[in-house]
Design a protein around this motif. Structure first.
Motif, PDB file in Angstrom:
ATOM      1  N   THR A   1      14.438 -26.814   9.960  1.00 19.21           N
ATOM      2  CA  THR A   1      14.282 -25.144  10.160  1.00 19.21           C
ATOM      3  C   THR A   1      14.031 -24.526   8.951  1.00 19.21           C
ATOM      4  O   THR A   1      14.441 -25.079   8.100  1.00 19.21           O
ATOM      5  CB  THR A   1      15.359 -24.823  10.884  1.00 19.21           C
ATOM      6  OG1 THR A   1      16.630 -24.804  10.383  1.00 19.21           O
ATOM      7  CG2 THR A   1      15.544 -25.519  12.290  1.00 19.21           C
TER       8      THR A   1
ATOM      9  N   TRP B   1      25.135 -26.786  16.113  1.00 18.06           N
ATOM     10  CA  TRP B   1      24.653 -25.745  17.179  1.00 18.06           C
ATOM     11  C   TRP B   1      24.068 -26.484  18.328  1.00 18.06           C
ATOM     12  O   TRP B   1      23.142 -27.191  18.175  1.00 18.06           O
ATOM     13  CB  TRP B   1      23.949 -24.839  16.665  1.00 18.06           C
ATOM     14  CG  TRP B   1      24.238 -24.065  15.434  1.00 18.06           C
ATOM     15  CD1 TRP B   1      24.513 -24.287  14.119  1.00 18.06           C
ATOM     16  CD2 TRP B   1      25.036 -22.733  15.433  1.00 18.06           C
ATOM     17  NE1 TRP B   1      25.103 -23.544  13.244  1.00 18.06           N
ATOM     18  CE2 TRP B   1      25.471 -22.334  14.130  1.00 18.06           C
ATOM     19  CE3 TRP B   1      25.093 -21.968  16.179  1.00 18.06           C
ATOM     20  CZ2 TRP B   1      25.826 -21.203  13.744  1.00 18.06           C
ATOM     21  CZ3 TRP B   1      25.682 -20.372  16.025  1.00 18.06           C
ATOM     22  CH2 TRP B   1      26.333 -20.233  14.911  1.00 18.06           C
TER      23      TRP B   1
ATOM     24  N   LYS C   1      16.915 -29.759  13.461  1.00 22.01           N
ATOM     25  CA  LYS C   1      17.006 -29.700  14.844  1.00 22.01           C
ATOM     26  C   LYS C   1      16.479 -31.338  15.523  1.00 22.01           C
ATOM     27  O   LYS C   1      15.508 -31.961  14.827  1.00 22.01           O
ATOM     28  CB  LYS C   1      15.890 -28.766  15.444  1.00 22.01           C
ATOM     29  CG  LYS C   1      15.912 -28.385  16.824  1.00 22.01           C
ATOM     30  CD  LYS C   1      14.929 -27.570  17.289  1.00 22.01           C
ATOM     31  CE  LYS C   1      14.745 -27.158  18.898  1.00 22.01           C
ATOM     32  NZ  LYS C   1      13.828 -26.505  19.030  1.00 22.01           N
TER      33      LYS C   1
ATOM     34  N   ARG D   1      21.243 -28.267  16.381  1.00 20.68           N
ATOM     35  CA  ARG D   1      20.732 -27.953  15.269  1.00 20.68           C
ATOM     36  C   ARG D   1      22.360 -28.216  14.247  1.00 20.68           C
ATOM     37  O   ARG D   1      23.181 -27.722  14.415  1.00 20.68           O
ATOM     38  CB  ARG D   1      20.511 -26.757  15.119  1.00 20.68           C
ATOM     39  CG  ARG D   1      19.734 -25.987  13.650  1.00 20.68           C
ATOM     40  CD  ARG D   1      19.043 -24.925  13.918  1.00 20.68           C
ATOM     41  NE  ARG D   1      19.654 -23.917  15.048  1.00 20.68           N
ATOM     42  CZ  ARG D   1      20.381 -22.761  14.811  1.00 20.68           C
ATOM     43  NH1 ARG D   1      20.531 -22.546  13.357  1.00 20.68           N
ATOM     44  NH2 ARG D   1      21.058 -21.917  15.803  1.00 20.68           N
ATOM     45  N   LEU D   2      21.649 -28.877  13.312  1.00 24.38           N
ATOM     46  CA  LEU D   2      22.889 -29.539  12.273  1.00 24.38           C
ATOM     47  C   LEU D   2      22.666 -28.863  10.968  1.00 24.38           C
ATOM     48  O   LEU D   2      21.613 -28.781  10.564  1.00 24.38           O
ATOM     49  CB  LEU D   2      22.905 -31.194  12.138  1.00 24.38           C
ATOM     50  CG  LEU D   2      23.007 -31.973  12.960  1.00 24.38           C
ATOM     51  CD1 LEU D   2      22.784 -33.413  12.880  1.00 24.38           C
ATOM     52  CD2 LEU D   2      24.310 -31.918  13.695  1.00 24.38           C
ATOM     53  N   THR D   3      23.745 -28.168  10.384  1.00 22.54           N
ATOM     54  CA  THR D   3      23.525 -27.411   9.362  1.00 22.54           C
ATOM     55  C   THR D   3      24.615 -27.912   8.213  1.00 22.54           C
ATOM     56  O   THR D   3      25.724 -27.901   8.385  1.00 22.54           O
ATOM     57  CB  THR D   3      23.769 -25.872   9.390  1.00 22.54           C
ATOM     58  OG1 THR D   3      22.841 -25.543  10.294  1.00 22.54           O
ATOM     59  CG2 THR D   3      23.370 -25.174   8.068  1.00 22.54           C
TER      60      THR D   3
ATOM     61  N   GLU E   1      15.894 -22.322   7.610  1.00 20.77           N
ATOM     62  CA  GLU E   1      17.404 -22.145   6.908  1.00 20.77           C
ATOM     63  C   GLU E   1      18.083 -23.412   6.593  1.00 20.77           C
ATOM     64  O   GLU E   1      19.330 -23.240   6.395  1.00 20.77           O
ATOM     65  CB  GLU E   1      18.352 -21.200   7.969  1.00 20.77           C
ATOM     66  CG  GLU E   1      18.640 -21.714   9.549  1.00 20.77           C
ATOM     67  CD  GLU E   1      17.580 -21.181  10.481  1.00 20.77           C
ATOM     68  OE1 GLU E   1      17.515 -22.172  11.310  1.00 20.77           O
ATOM     69  OE2 GLU E   1      16.651 -20.725  10.307  1.00 20.77           O
TER      70      GLU E   1
ATOM     71  N   VAL F   1      29.486 -30.411   8.185  1.00 15.58           N
ATOM     72  CA  VAL F   1      28.241 -30.188   8.922  1.00 15.58           C
ATOM     73  C   VAL F   1      28.591 -29.407  10.135  1.00 15.58           C
ATOM     74  O   VAL F   1      29.664 -29.534  10.964  1.00 15.58           O
ATOM     75  CB  VAL F   1      27.464 -31.387   9.486  1.00 15.58           C
ATOM     76  CG1 VAL F   1      26.415 -31.096  10.366  1.00 15.58           C
ATOM     77  CG2 VAL F   1      27.179 -32.226   8.370  1.00 15.58           C
ATOM     78  N   THR F   2      27.858 -27.930  10.335  1.00 18.72           N
ATOM     79  CA  THR F   2      28.082 -27.152  11.404  1.00 18.72           C
ATOM     80  C   THR F   2      26.873 -27.651  12.612  1.00 18.72           C
ATOM     81  O   THR F   2      25.939 -28.011  12.163  1.00 18.72           O
ATOM     82  CB  THR F   2      27.761 -25.720  11.214  1.00 18.72           C
ATOM     83  OG1 THR F   2      28.759 -25.351  10.006  1.00 18.72           O
ATOM     84  CG2 THR F   2      27.922 -25.042  12.350  1.00 18.72           C
TER      85      THR F   2
ATOM     86  N   SER G   1      18.780 -26.046   8.138  1.00 27.61           N
ATOM     87  CA  SER G   1      19.080 -27.179   9.460  1.00 27.61           C
ATOM     88  C   SER G   1      18.256 -28.019   9.856  1.00 27.61           C
ATOM     89  O   SER G   1      17.007 -28.093   9.523  1.00 27.61           O
ATOM     90  CB  SER G   1      19.400 -26.126  10.656  1.00 27.61           C
ATOM     91  OG  SER G   1      20.479 -25.275  10.268  1.00 27.61           O
TER      92      SER G   1
END
Length: 170
Positions: free
Chosen positions: A113, A143, A119, A7-9, A115, A140-141, A117
């Motif tokens: 997603t 997960w 996926k 998952r990239l945010t 929020e 970019v965070t 993000s």
């Protein structure tokens, strides 16, 4: 060959300026990228699946200087698609360039997603995936949600957790 569902945010709304404008449009919800690519001429193309008000999206795209052309189609009562040709910027450019440089396969669709993000599942040689993640932009965070081989033996990683590039990928 390995695959990773991540998952990239992004630190700002959207993965490029056009995507950010779409993300901020309250009348439209991004469901997925069905296709996302950088072209040889340096521009990008995206095929979105969206929900909401198609006319509101048309207005957003028409107002964006980064949009070179667009087509909104297959509009049903709630769902529609948009093909957008755009001038890319970061972090989308950096992410797609990393996938290209490291010969990674991005499995579509890329799902948004709630929020903000994205996926997605990446496939490639583990050393190439490790090198690509070491080059991710700080904006970019990441997960990690799932790992596995491309032969369908997958391992859930428990609750998603942020990926610390040095600790996880080495």
């Amino acid at each position: 060959m390995r695959q990773f569902t991540i998952r990239l945010t992004p630190s700002t709304p959207g993965f490029h300026s056009v995507d950010g404008a779409i993300a901020e449009c309250r009348a439209v919800t991004r469901e997925s990228f069905l296709h996302l690519n950088l072209l040889n001429d340096g521009t990008g193309v995206a095929l979105y699946r969206l929900r909401g008000d198609a006319d509101a999206l048309k207005a957003v795209l028409a107002d964006s200087e980064a949009v070179l052309s667009f087509d909104v189609f297959d509009a049903t009562r709630e769902q529609f698609h948009a093909h957008v040709h755009f001038e890319p910027d970061d972090p989308a450019t950096a992410l797609l360039t990393l996938a290209d440089e490291h010969k990674l396969i991005i499995d579509t669709p890329l799902e948004f997603t709630g929020e903000g993000s994205l996926k997605l599942t990446l496939a490639g040689a583990q050393d190439r995936i490790r090198r690509a993640f070491a080059g991710l932009p700080e904006s970019v965070t990441v997960w990690l949600e799932r790992t596995g081989s491309t032969t369908r033996t997958e391992k859930r990683c428990g609750p998603p957790s942020p990926v610390a590039s040095e600790k996880f990928w080495t």
